[in-house]
Design an enzyme around this catalytic site. Structure first.
Site, short mmCIF file in Angstrom:
data_model
loop_
_atom_site.label_atom_id
_atom_site.label_comp_id
_atom_site.label_asym_id
_atom_site.label_seq_id
_atom_site.Cartn_x
_atom_site.Cartn_y
_atom_site.Cartn_z
N GLU A 48 0.77 -0.88 0.06
CA GLU A 48 0.00 0.26 -0.05
C GLU A 48 0.43 1.20 -0.11
O GLU A 48 2.01 1.31 0.77
CB GLU A 48 -0.56 0.28 1.11
CG GLU A 48 -1.96 1.20 1.49
CD GLU A 48 -2.84 1.58 2.35
OE1 GLU A 48 -2.41 0.25 3.67
OE2 GLU A 48 -3.80 1.53 2.36
N LYS A 62 -9.78 2.37 -2.52
CA LYS A 62 -9.93 1.85 -1.27
C LYS A 62 -10.78 2.34 -0.74
O LYS A 62 -11.53 3.74 -0.68
CB LYS A 62 -9.19 2.12 -0.11
CG LYS A 62 -9.21 1.75 1.29
CD LYS A 62 -7.33 2.28 1.60
CE LYS A 62 -7.98 1.52 3.84
NZ LYS A 62 -5.86 2.08 4.08
N CYS A 119 -6.07 -2.78 2.60
CA CYS A 119 -5.68 -2.58 3.93
C CYS A 119 -7.05 -3.17 5.09
O CYS A 119 -7.51 -3.52 5.71
CB CYS A 119 -4.64 -1.50 4.64
SG CYS A 119 -4.15 -1.82 5.79
O1 LIG Z 1 -7.18 -1.50 10.33
C1 LIG Z 1 -5.68 -1.45 10.80
O2 LIG Z 1 -5.76 -2.12 12.14
C2 LIG Z 1 -5.02 -0.88 10.12
C3 LIG Z 1 -5.76 -0.17 8.41
C4 LIG Z 1 -4.14 0.58 7.86
O3 LIG Z 1 -3.59 0.63 8.29
C5 LIG Z 1 -4.77 1.15 6.63
O4 LIG Z 1 -6.04 1.34 5.87
O5 LIG Z 1 -3.96 2.05 6.16
#
Ligand SMILES: O=C(O)CCC(=O)C(=O)O
Length: 298
Positions: free
Chosen positions: A51, A133, A174
């Protein structure tokens, strides 16, 4: 839906290190890592980047580093596109691989919105899928982890899968993994794997990183993989690392530490189908007892 017709394939997750505030340098790091993965033996069919790998992971940086992403189906040199997109096309084409290009900040010229966007390229360098996203990472664990992507980003409005000669793949980014509907719908559409470019942190990573991947894999009897950047001591945001691949039984096939590295996994479709035969949950759902959230996607 019980058994899936697909072919075995080899997956490489590139846990990139040495990422800095220089976009050009980050592109060079990614290019080199893709080249090395593509030269490894056996050669991976599908290579994944993490990411937000071309920019610092900071809400204040996303607009400055954002780029124009052209439409699905666009080919090499056909369009006026961002330098990272052009570089990813070349990485896929020059190395004859499928590339899930992690994610980069994307600017939509028409609306001026910024998205956290994953682009996918086939071995000819054609852009075959775009995932924005959907669930923005807005969390507040006082004193430990606060982040508000929605300060500068807009959430995507659709789900994304793409077809390859070895099977259908679902995409998330993510935080999207915390929303199980996405993986369930992808599995119901015939995906063999959900792949998430990701960058968890050192607070929520130890709590939930592997648990979430194992849960999505077992619930849906698919492979699940997350590809993170390596940890960077000087960065304002400490990525968890630990890129990981889980099989449909929920076993961790391979897990990185937090150092820069590339991990590989062989995706075994026989195991997926055997799991579904032995534990036939995909055909035992009781939609007469509860509503079918994924019904319209069948
Ligand atoms: O869900 C999480 O604990 C981390 C999510 C995250 O870092 C993101 O979406 O960039």
């Amino acid at each position: 839906m019980a058994s899936i017709s697909a072919k075995p394939f080899r997956l490489a997750l590139l846990q990139l290190g040495s990422l800095t505030s220089s976009k050009a340098s980050n592109i060079a790091v990614a290019k080199q890592a893709v080249l090395e993965a593509a030269r490894s033996s056996p050669k991976p069919h599908l290579v994944v980047l993490p990411e937000i790998w071309n920019s610092p992971y900071a809400v204040t940086a996303f607009r400055e580093y954002s780029e124009r992403v052209p439409h699905v189906g666009s080919k090499y040199d056909e369009v006026d596109e961002g330098e990272t997109v052009s570089a990813m096309r070349e990485m896929a084409r020059d190395n004859d691989i499928w590339l899930i290009g992690g994610s980069i900040p994307q600017k939509d010229d028409r609306t001026d919105e910024i998205f956290n966007t994953c682009t996918v390229y086939d071995p000819s360098g054609t852009l075959v899928a775009i995932h924005q996203k959907v669930h923005l990472f807005d969390i507040d664990i006082p004193g430990r982890q606060t982040f508000k992507e929605s300060d500068t980003l807009t959430g995507g409005k659709s789900l994304t899968t793409f077809d390859t000669p070895f099977g259908k793949i679902g995409l998330g980014i993510c935080y999207d993994i915390r929303f199980p509907e996405m993986a369930t719908i992808a599995a119901r559409q015939g995906c063999v794997a959900m792949i998430y470019p990701a960058a968890f942190n050192t607070t929520t990573g130890p709590m939930h990183w592997s648990l979430l991947q194992r849960a999505r894999a077992v619930d849906n009897q698919i492979y699940v993989a997350m590809c993170s950047p390596a940890r960077h001591p000087e960065a304002s945001y400490q990525a968890y690392g630990h890129s990981l691949v889980v099989n449909p039984l929920g076993d961790i096939l391979v897990e990185a530490s937090h150092e820069p590295t590339t991990i590989y996994a062989d995706i075994d479709i026989d195991l997926l189908n055997t799991t579904r035969r032995n534990l036939p949950i995909t055909v035992q759902r009781r939609f007469d007892v509860y509503p079918d959230i994924a019904e319209k996607f069948l």
